[in-house]
Write a protein that holds these residues in place. Structure first.
Motif, PDB file in Angstrom:
ATOM      1  N   GLY A   1       0.830  -1.205  -0.012  1.00 49.70           N
ATOM      2  CA  GLY A   1       0.023  -0.040  -0.030  1.00 49.70           C
ATOM      3  C   GLY A   1       0.876   1.200   0.057  1.00 49.70           C
ATOM      4  N   LYS A   2       2.049   1.259  -0.413  1.00 45.71           N
ATOM      5  CA  LYS A   2       3.053   2.335  -0.239  1.00 45.71           C
ATOM      6  C   LYS A   2       4.006   2.346  -1.145  1.00 45.71           C
ATOM      7  CE  LYS A   2       5.348   0.891   3.784  1.00 45.71           C
ATOM      8  NZ  LYS A   2       4.568  -0.358   3.985  1.00 45.71           N
ATOM      9  N   VAL A   3       4.630   3.434  -1.611  1.00 46.88           N
ATOM     10  CA  VAL A   3       5.746   3.405  -2.316  1.00 46.88           C
ATOM     11  C   VAL A   3       7.032   3.745  -1.867  1.00 46.88           C
ATOM     12  CG1 VAL A   3       6.948   4.730  -4.542  1.00 46.88           C
ATOM     13  CG2 VAL A   3       4.436   4.052  -4.465  1.00 46.88           C
ATOM     14  N   LEU A   4       8.229   2.841  -1.896  1.00 46.27           N
ATOM     15  CA  LEU A   4       9.169   3.071  -1.386  1.00 46.27           C
ATOM     16  C   LEU A   4      10.380   3.410  -2.306  1.00 46.27           C
ATOM     17  CD1 LEU A   4       9.067  -0.307   0.441  1.00 46.27           C
ATOM     18  CD2 LEU A   4       8.869   1.882   1.634  1.00 46.27           C
ATOM     19  N   ALA A   5      10.981   4.645  -2.069  1.00 50.65           N
ATOM     20  CA  ALA A   5      12.003   5.323  -2.805  1.00 50.65           C
ATOM     21  C   ALA A   5      13.201   4.983  -2.129  1.00 50.65           C
ATOM     22  CB  ALA A   5      11.538   6.649  -3.121  1.00 50.65           C
ATOM     23  N   GLN A   6      14.343   4.655  -3.285  1.00 49.36           N
ATOM     24  CA  GLN A   6      15.827   4.819  -2.935  1.00 49.36           C
ATOM     25  C   GLN A   6      16.248   6.145  -2.228  1.00 49.36           C
ATOM     26  OE1 GLN A   6      18.429   3.880  -6.063  1.00 49.36           O
ATOM     27  NE2 GLN A   6      20.157   3.658  -4.831  1.00 49.36           N
ATOM     28  N   SER A   7      16.931   5.932  -1.193  1.00 48.73           N
ATOM     29  CA  SER A   7      17.324   7.324  -0.662  1.00 48.73           C
ATOM     30  C   SER A   7      18.213   8.149  -1.531  1.00 48.73           C
ATOM     31  CB  SER A   7      18.063   7.056   0.521  1.00 48.73           C
ATOM     32  OG  SER A   7      19.180   8.228   0.970  1.00 48.73           O
ATOM     33  N   PRO A   8      18.162   9.280  -2.138  1.00 48.48           N
ATOM     34  CA  PRO A   8      18.914  10.213  -2.925  1.00 48.48           C
ATOM     35  C   PRO A   8      20.503   9.962  -2.563  1.00 48.48           C
ATOM     36  CG  PRO A   8      16.692  11.412  -2.676  1.00 48.48           C
ATOM     37  CD  PRO A   8      16.825  10.342  -1.383  1.00 48.48           C
ATOM     38  N   ALA A   9      20.515  10.014  -1.226  1.00 42.84           N
ATOM     39  CA  ALA A   9      22.113   9.906  -0.834  1.00 42.84           C
ATOM     40  C   ALA A   9      22.660   8.685  -1.115  1.00 42.84           C
ATOM     41  CB  ALA A   9      22.020  10.231   0.819  1.00 42.84           C
ATOM     42  N   GLN A  10      21.855   7.482  -0.940  1.00 44.16           N
ATOM     43  CA  GLN A  10      22.086   6.241  -1.474  1.00 44.16           C
ATOM     44  C   GLN A  10      22.469   6.196  -2.669  1.00 44.16           C
ATOM     45  OE1 GLN A  10      19.406   3.213   0.017  1.00 44.16           O
ATOM     46  NE2 GLN A  10      19.691   3.832   2.146  1.00 44.16           N
ATOM     47  N   TRP A  11      21.571   6.823  -3.567  1.00 45.91           N
ATOM     48  CA  TRP A  11      21.735   6.645  -4.866  1.00 45.91           C
ATOM     49  C   TRP A  11      23.087   7.583  -5.385  1.00 45.91           C
ATOM     50  CZ3 TRP A  11      22.629  10.989  -8.345  1.00 45.91           C
ATOM     51  CH2 TRP A  11      22.477  10.864  -9.446  1.00 45.91           C
ATOM     52  N   LEU A  12      23.448   8.738  -4.700  1.00 45.44           N
ATOM     53  CA  LEU A  12      24.371   9.447  -4.760  1.00 45.44           C
ATOM     54  C   LEU A  12      25.622   8.703  -4.766  1.00 45.44           C
ATOM     55  CD1 LEU A  12      26.004  12.059  -5.386  1.00 45.44           C
ATOM     56  CD2 LEU A  12      25.717  12.677  -3.169  1.00 45.44           C
ATOM     57  N   ALA A  13      25.758   7.896  -3.626  1.00 46.35           N
ATOM     58  CA  ALA A  13      27.006   7.122  -3.058  1.00 46.35           C
ATOM     59  C   ALA A  13      27.317   5.884  -4.091  1.00 46.35           C
ATOM     60  CB  ALA A  13      26.914   6.577  -1.784  1.00 46.35           C
ATOM     61  N   ALA A  14      26.457   5.534  -5.000  1.00 45.83           N
ATOM     62  CA  ALA A  14      26.742   4.747  -5.898  1.00 45.83           C
ATOM     63  C   ALA A  14      27.231   5.285  -7.337  1.00 45.83           C
ATOM     64  CB  ALA A  14      25.537   3.686  -6.308  1.00 45.83           C
ATOM     65  N   GLN A  15      27.123   6.523  -7.526  1.00 48.34           N
ATOM     66  CA  GLN A  15      27.481   7.239  -8.872  1.00 48.34           C
ATOM     67  C   GLN A  15      28.968   7.469  -8.974  1.00 48.34           C
ATOM     68  OE1 GLN A  15      24.724   7.426 -10.834  1.00 48.34           O
ATOM     69  NE2 GLN A  15      23.937   6.556  -9.088  1.00 48.34           N
ATOM     70  N   GLY A  16      29.379   7.495 -10.415  1.00 43.45           N
ATOM     71  CA  GLY A  16      30.879   7.985 -10.765  1.00 43.45           C
ATOM     72  C   GLY A  16      30.893   9.261 -11.124  1.00 43.45           C
ATOM     73  N   GLY A  17      31.995   9.839 -11.627  1.00 43.70           N
ATOM     74  CA  GLY A  17      32.211  11.148 -12.355  1.00 43.70           C
ATOM     75  C   GLY A  17      32.654  11.969 -11.362  1.00 43.70           C
ATOM     76  N   ASP A  18      32.956  13.179 -11.833  1.00 35.56           N
ATOM     77  CA  ASP A  18      33.606  14.287 -10.799  1.00 35.56           C
ATOM     78  C   ASP A  18      32.573  14.865  -9.829  1.00 35.56           C
ATOM     79  OD1 ASP A  18      32.289  16.102 -12.070  1.00 35.56           O
ATOM     80  OD2 ASP A  18      33.759  16.612 -13.453  1.00 35.56           O
ATOM     81  N   VAL A  19      33.074  15.614  -8.853  1.00 38.86           N
ATOM     82  CA  VAL A  19      32.016  16.127  -7.894  1.00 38.86           C
ATOM     83  C   VAL A  19      31.109  16.871  -8.359  1.00 38.86           C
ATOM     84  CG1 VAL A  19      32.209  17.775  -5.898  1.00 38.86           C
ATOM     85  CG2 VAL A  19      34.156  16.158  -6.218  1.00 38.86           C
ATOM     86  N   ALA A  20      31.443  17.909  -9.599  1.00 35.57           N
ATOM     87  CA  ALA A  20      30.200  18.719  -9.930  1.00 35.57           C
ATOM     88  C   ALA A  20      29.270  17.806 -10.487  1.00 35.57           C
ATOM     89  CB  ALA A  20      30.808  19.696 -11.039  1.00 35.57           C
ATOM     90  N   GLN A  21      29.792  16.843 -11.438  1.00 32.97           N
ATOM     91  CA  GLN A  21      28.380  15.919 -12.139  1.00 32.97           C
ATOM     92  C   GLN A  21      27.638  15.109 -11.139  1.00 32.97           C
ATOM     93  OE1 GLN A  21      31.181  13.752 -14.574  1.00 32.97           O
ATOM     94  NE2 GLN A  21      30.579  14.742 -16.406  1.00 32.97           N
ATOM     95  N   ARG A  22      28.408  14.853 -10.062  1.00 34.25           N
ATOM     96  CA  ARG A  22      27.703  13.996  -8.924  1.00 34.25           C
ATOM     97  C   ARG A  22      26.663  14.882  -8.201  1.00 34.25           C
ATOM     98  NH1 ARG A  22      30.087   9.518  -7.150  1.00 34.25           N
ATOM     99  NH2 ARG A  22      29.784   9.855  -4.799  1.00 34.25           N
ATOM    100  N   ALA A  23      27.289  16.133  -7.825  1.00 27.42           N
ATOM    101  CA  ALA A  23      26.206  16.910  -7.316  1.00 27.42           C
ATOM    102  C   ALA A  23      25.032  17.561  -8.100  1.00 27.42           C
ATOM    103  CB  ALA A  23      26.964  18.211  -6.863  1.00 27.42           C
ATOM    104  N   HIS A  24      25.329  17.702  -9.208  1.00 28.27           N
ATOM    105  CA  HIS A  24      24.205  17.920 -10.463  1.00 28.27           C
ATOM    106  C   HIS A  24      23.331  17.090 -10.367  1.00 28.27           C
ATOM    107  CE1 HIS A  24      22.491  19.986 -13.881  1.00 28.27           C
ATOM    108  NE2 HIS A  24      22.443  19.002 -14.466  1.00 28.27           N
ATOM    109  N   GLY A  25      23.905  15.767 -10.604  1.00 27.60           N
ATOM    110  CA  GLY A  25      22.851  14.484 -10.849  1.00 27.60           C
ATOM    111  C   GLY A  25      22.014  14.458  -9.478  1.00 27.60           C
TER     112      GLY A  25
END
Length: 380
Positions: A224-248
């Motif tokens: 009965g609910k939607v569970l979303a991945q934490s944006p902070a967890q999503w960020l921790a799994a990303q590559g790229g430079d700091v600016a790209q990661r912050a923008h993403g």
């Protein structure tokens, strides 16, 4: 008919006002609803004569589709329940419910003014059919309404006079038609993953559904609910430079805000998916994840606001500094609505005993490991 099992076949009358017209009234009076119901009954008889063996129940109220497409379909559920209480024989087996002294007979039949200016207004109705007729009648409605579902001239003219607006189109849709139309609309604005979750909640609420947003945020419907991945967890799994990661990261929060607004309109709760180390909370307009407890040997907790152009505060990090000035994140919070920022700050200030001052960072700040964090040195 009263001794028989009646199955409800949901239908809507869809009104598309001419562009620039003022909002239509939200409800019709009892007498007006009864007049409209008689016209609707004649229209439906011309399309599918078998409807004469069913009871037509009509709610004299104009809704947006987000109000009708909610788990359990509460508007139709209420309409069906009220209709089954009315003895047969009233208005040739046609029953209409309208407003009396400004109120509909049940709260769930009251449209919200929040959605009154939508491009399409929907008037719900049901055909309550004996079980032995329901399948054939349902099939005929699906066929005939798609191909010939325009409302009759008398009905369209009556609506324009009663509502005081011009209408571009007036047509009958089955609820399945409305579901299909909404699916196309959400796909057109790149929200197909949202529809997958909503469709599961509406049609198969007992089954889980997993998907991923256009930007790559993991989403799941369950219980009965939607569970979303934490944006902070999503960020921790990303590559790229700091600016790209912050923008993403800012883009992910923007997308989460879109999802939150629509899920709230459809009355489908949104929460963060908890991980094994922390806890998550959801309240009106914000999401919160707790990562760690306050460490007595560190500096007092401080609140930091991550910001992005055009989005304002995208996250708040609660952090403590220890030896060497390194910041230790205790929690991340995500304001999804502007009005939620004040209550969220009050909650965090009370919970962590901070001074209540929010340090604006002017950007999204990442720590040395590329995770959402706080500056390593004090701000003054």
């Amino acid at each position: 008919m009263e001794a028989q099992t009646l199955l409800a076949l949901p239908v809507v009358l869809a009104l598309e006002p001419v562009a620039g017209e003022p909002p239509a009234p939200l409800t019709l009076t009892r007498d007006a609803a009864a007049e409209l119901a008689a016209l609707v009954a004649a229209d439906l008889h011309a399309l599918v004569p078998q409807v004469d063996a069913a009871r037509l129940a009509l709610a004299g109220a104009l809704f947006d589709q987000v109000e009708l497409l909610r788990p359990g379909f509460p508007v139709w559920a209420t309409l069906d329940e009220l209709a089954k209480r009315v003895p047969r024989g009233h208005l040739q087996n046609v029953v209409a419910f309208g407003s009396h002294e400004g109120h509909m007979p049940a709260p769930s039949l009251e449209p919200s003014p929040v959605y009154a200016e939508g491009p399409m207004r929907l008037l719900p109705m049901s055909l309550l059919a004996p079980a032995e007729l329901a399948e054939e009648l349902s099939e005929q409605l699906e066929i005939q309404l798609v191909g010939r579902g325009e409302a009759g001239t008398l009905t369209a003219d009556w609506l324009m006079r009663a509502l005081g607006i011009r209408l571009e189109h007036v047509r009958y849709l089955s609820r399945n038609d409305l579901l299909a139309l909404t699916c196309v609309q959400y796909e057109h604005v790149n929200l197909a993953p949202l529809w997958a979750l909503l469709e599961a909640a509406l049609l198969t609420p007992y089954r889980e559904e997993a998907t991923m947003s256009a930007r790559g945020l993991a989403l799941r419907y369950a219980d009965g609910k939607v569970l979303a991945q934490s944006p902070a967890q999503w960020l921790a799994a990303q590559g790229g430079d700091v600016a790209q990661r912050a923008h993403g990261f800012a883009g992910i929060v923007f997308e989460l805000r879109q999802y939150a607004a629509l899920l709230d309109a459809h009355q489908l709760p949104l929460q963060l998916q908890p991980d094994t180390t922390g806890q998550t909370e959801a309240a009106d307009g914000y999401l919160l994840e707790t990562l760690a407890a306050v460490e007595p040997g560190y500096d007092p907790p401080t609140l930091f606001a991550h910001e992005a152009p055009g989005l304002g505060v995208v996250a708040i990090t609660v952090a403590q500094r220890g030896d060497g000035g390194r910041a230790r994140a205790l929690a991340h919070a995500y304001p999804l609505q502007p009005q939620a920022l004040g209550p969220l700050l009050a909650l965090l200030t009370d919970r962590y005993g901070s001074a209540g001052e929010l340090h604006a960072l002017g950007r999204v700040v990442l720590d040395g490991d590329g995770r959402l964090g706080a500056p390593p040195t004090a701000l003054h």
